[in-house]
Design a protein around this motif. Structure first.
Motif, PDB file in Angstrom:
ATOM      1  N   VAL A 101       3.777  -3.479   7.628  1.00 49.57           N
ATOM      2  CA  VAL A 101       3.098  -4.402   7.810  1.00 49.57           C
ATOM      3  C   VAL A 101       3.370  -5.708   7.020  1.00 49.57           C
ATOM      4  O   VAL A 101       4.137  -5.593   6.078  1.00 49.57           O
ATOM      5  CB  VAL A 101       1.590  -4.006   7.296  1.00 49.57           C
ATOM      6  N   ASP A 102       2.751  -6.760   7.480  1.00 48.59           N
ATOM      7  CA  ASP A 102       3.090  -7.863   6.913  1.00 48.59           C
ATOM      8  C   ASP A 102       1.950  -8.070   5.356  1.00 48.59           C
ATOM      9  O   ASP A 102       0.983  -8.000   5.472  1.00 48.59           O
ATOM     10  CB  ASP A 102       2.578  -9.184   7.313  1.00 48.59           C
ATOM     11  N   SER A 103       2.797  -8.476   4.342  1.00 42.06           N
ATOM     12  CA  SER A 103       1.796  -8.238   3.129  1.00 42.06           C
ATOM     13  C   SER A 103       1.943  -9.672   2.359  1.00 42.06           C
ATOM     14  O   SER A 103       3.232 -10.523   2.490  1.00 42.06           O
ATOM     15  CB  SER A 103       2.497  -7.171   1.748  1.00 42.06           C
ATOM     16  N   PRO A 104       0.673 -10.071   1.887  1.00 40.86           N
ATOM     17  CA  PRO A 104       1.045 -11.383   1.201  1.00 40.86           C
ATOM     18  C   PRO A 104       1.815 -11.509  -0.244  1.00 40.86           C
ATOM     19  O   PRO A 104       1.791 -12.551  -0.922  1.00 40.86           O
ATOM     20  CB  PRO A 104      -0.570 -11.735   0.936  1.00 40.86           C
ATOM     21  N   TYR A 105       2.372 -10.359  -0.385  1.00 41.06           N
ATOM     22  CA  TYR A 105       3.065 -10.118  -1.973  1.00 41.06           C
ATOM     23  C   TYR A 105       4.145  -9.611  -1.478  1.00 41.06           C
ATOM     24  O   TYR A 105       4.543  -8.955  -0.427  1.00 41.06           O
ATOM     25  CB  TYR A 105       2.190  -9.514  -3.083  1.00 41.06           C
ATOM     26  N   PRO A 106       5.283  -9.677  -2.276  1.00 43.86           N
ATOM     27  CA  PRO A 106       6.578  -9.066  -2.341  1.00 43.86           C
ATOM     28  C   PRO A 106       6.434  -7.496  -2.152  1.00 43.86           C
ATOM     29  O   PRO A 106       5.684  -6.870  -3.053  1.00 43.86           O
ATOM     30  CB  PRO A 106       7.357  -9.271  -3.354  1.00 43.86           C
ATOM     31  N   LYS A 107       7.063  -6.694  -1.350  1.00 45.99           N
ATOM     32  CA  LYS A 107       6.688  -5.204  -1.099  1.00 45.99           C
ATOM     33  C   LYS A 107       7.645  -4.487  -2.089  1.00 45.99           C
ATOM     34  O   LYS A 107       8.857  -4.849  -2.542  1.00 45.99           O
ATOM     35  CB  LYS A 107       7.516  -5.053   0.336  1.00 45.99           C
ATOM     36  N   PRO A 108       7.077  -3.598  -2.685  1.00 49.22           N
ATOM     37  CA  PRO A 108       7.766  -2.816  -3.817  1.00 49.22           C
ATOM     38  C   PRO A 108       8.714  -1.970  -3.067  1.00 49.22           C
ATOM     39  O   PRO A 108       8.612  -1.540  -1.946  1.00 49.22           O
ATOM     40  CB  PRO A 108       6.521  -1.992  -4.447  1.00 49.22           C
ATOM     41  N   THR A 109       9.823  -1.429  -3.808  1.00 51.08           N
ATOM     42  CA  THR A 109      10.554  -0.479  -3.356  1.00 51.08           C
ATOM     43  C   THR A 109      10.362   0.924  -4.072  1.00 51.08           C
ATOM     44  O   THR A 109       9.942   0.953  -5.031  1.00 51.08           O
ATOM     45  CB  THR A 109      11.895  -1.117  -3.612  1.00 51.08           C
ATOM     46  N   LYS A 110      10.655   1.837  -3.420  1.00 57.02           N
ATOM     47  CA  LYS A 110      10.909   3.248  -3.789  1.00 57.02           C
ATOM     48  C   LYS A 110      11.817   3.436  -5.190  1.00 57.02           C
ATOM     49  O   LYS A 110      11.259   4.013  -6.038  1.00 57.02           O
ATOM     50  CB  LYS A 110      11.143   4.149  -2.872  1.00 57.02           C
ATOM     51  N   GLU A 111      12.839   2.739  -5.008  1.00 58.73           N
ATOM     52  CA  GLU A 111      13.829   2.670  -6.155  1.00 58.73           C
ATOM     53  C   GLU A 111      13.508   2.276  -7.158  1.00 58.73           C
ATOM     54  O   GLU A 111      13.495   2.544  -8.444  1.00 58.73           O
ATOM     55  CB  GLU A 111      15.197   2.190  -5.630  1.00 58.73           C
ATOM     56  N   LEU A 112      12.645   1.209  -7.146  1.00 58.87           N
ATOM     57  CA  LEU A 112      12.007   0.455  -7.996  1.00 58.87           C
ATOM     58  C   LEU A 112      11.028   1.307  -8.991  1.00 58.87           C
ATOM     59  O   LEU A 112      10.940   1.373 -10.178  1.00 58.87           O
ATOM     60  CB  LEU A 112      11.713  -0.896  -7.956  1.00 58.87           C
ATOM     61  N   LEU A 113      10.095   1.868  -8.002  1.00 60.31           N
ATOM     62  CA  LEU A 113       9.185   2.786  -8.547  1.00 60.31           C
ATOM     63  C   LEU A 113       9.721   3.930  -9.457  1.00 60.31           C
ATOM     64  O   LEU A 113       9.281   4.377 -10.427  1.00 60.31           O
ATOM     65  CB  LEU A 113       8.154   3.405  -7.524  1.00 60.31           C
TER      66      LEU A 113
END
Length: 213
Positions: free
Chosen positions: A81-93
């Motif tokens: 989906v389109d998010s108004p914020y940068p999407k987090p990544t699984k690797e970063l989490l």
């Protein structure tokens, strides 16, 4: 009917349990919607519900950003989906933080504590004069009090002066001083008086309001 019972141990694992199983099902449903415009509508509706579930956090900075991050986390980063914020990544989490280095202080005279060494270091930066002299004797008296807390017997001033000279790297030398530190009994009596006052005040507070017969 008993055969149809569903136990939580047999259900899907909740990624963020605070939002409950129904919210997880809504997000799982959103992932199955093929039309992206419809997915975006559902995602915004889910964000609205998530926000209503935590009204106490509405005034927290970046509250909406946090909700969108949680939405992607609960979707296992599979919701497109389109998010108004940068999407987090699984690797970063899943990235592990850098090891935190704890200060390893092993002072020779541990009964003085680390604060004494800090006070001595500050005194070393002061210019010679009455203020520095007053500070050094205050430190020496506090060292004597700490020593007596560790060793209940009396201690000679020369011992404190030697330790102060050593801990200051030879910059504070009171070994030839003609001025005496506070008497050991006086230091211990001050401590005992303070302890008694605390205990006495505690008892008075407990007895307040009791009926007298």
């Amino acid at each position: 009917m008993i055969d149809n019972l569903e136990y939580n141990t047999e259900r899907e694992h909740l990624i963020i349990p605070e939002y409950g199983r129904h919210m997880q099902k809504m997000i799982n449903h959103a992932k199955t919607v093929e039309d992206k415009e419809e997915r975006n509508k559902i995602a915004k509706a889910i964000i609205s519900v998530m926000g209503n579930m935590q009204p106490h956090l509405r005034d927290v900075p970046d509250f909406q950003h946090k909700l969108w991050d949680q939405l992607f986390i609960m979707s296992n980063f599979e919701l497109d989906v389109d998010s108004p914020y940068p999407k987090p990544t699984k690797e970063l989490l899943e990235e592990k933080p850098e090891p935190l280095e704890y200060p390893q202080n092993h002072p020779k005279y541990r009964f003085y504590g680390n604060n004494i060494k800090t006070m001595i270091d500050v005194a070393n930066t002061w210019e010679d004069g009455e203020l520095k002299e007053a500070l050094t004797y205050t430190i020496a008296n506090h060292m004597k009090k700490c020593f007596l807390n560790w060793n209940k017997d009396t201690v000679e001033d020369v011992v404190i002066f030697d330790h102060l000279f050593e801990l200051s790297g030879g910059k504070i030398d009171l070994r030839n001083s003609e001025e005496d530190l506070s008497d050991s009994n006086s230091l211990m009596r001050t401590k005992n008086k303070f302890s008694s006052n605390k205990k006495g005040g505690h008892h008075k507070k407990q007895n307040r309001g009791r009926k007298r017969y």
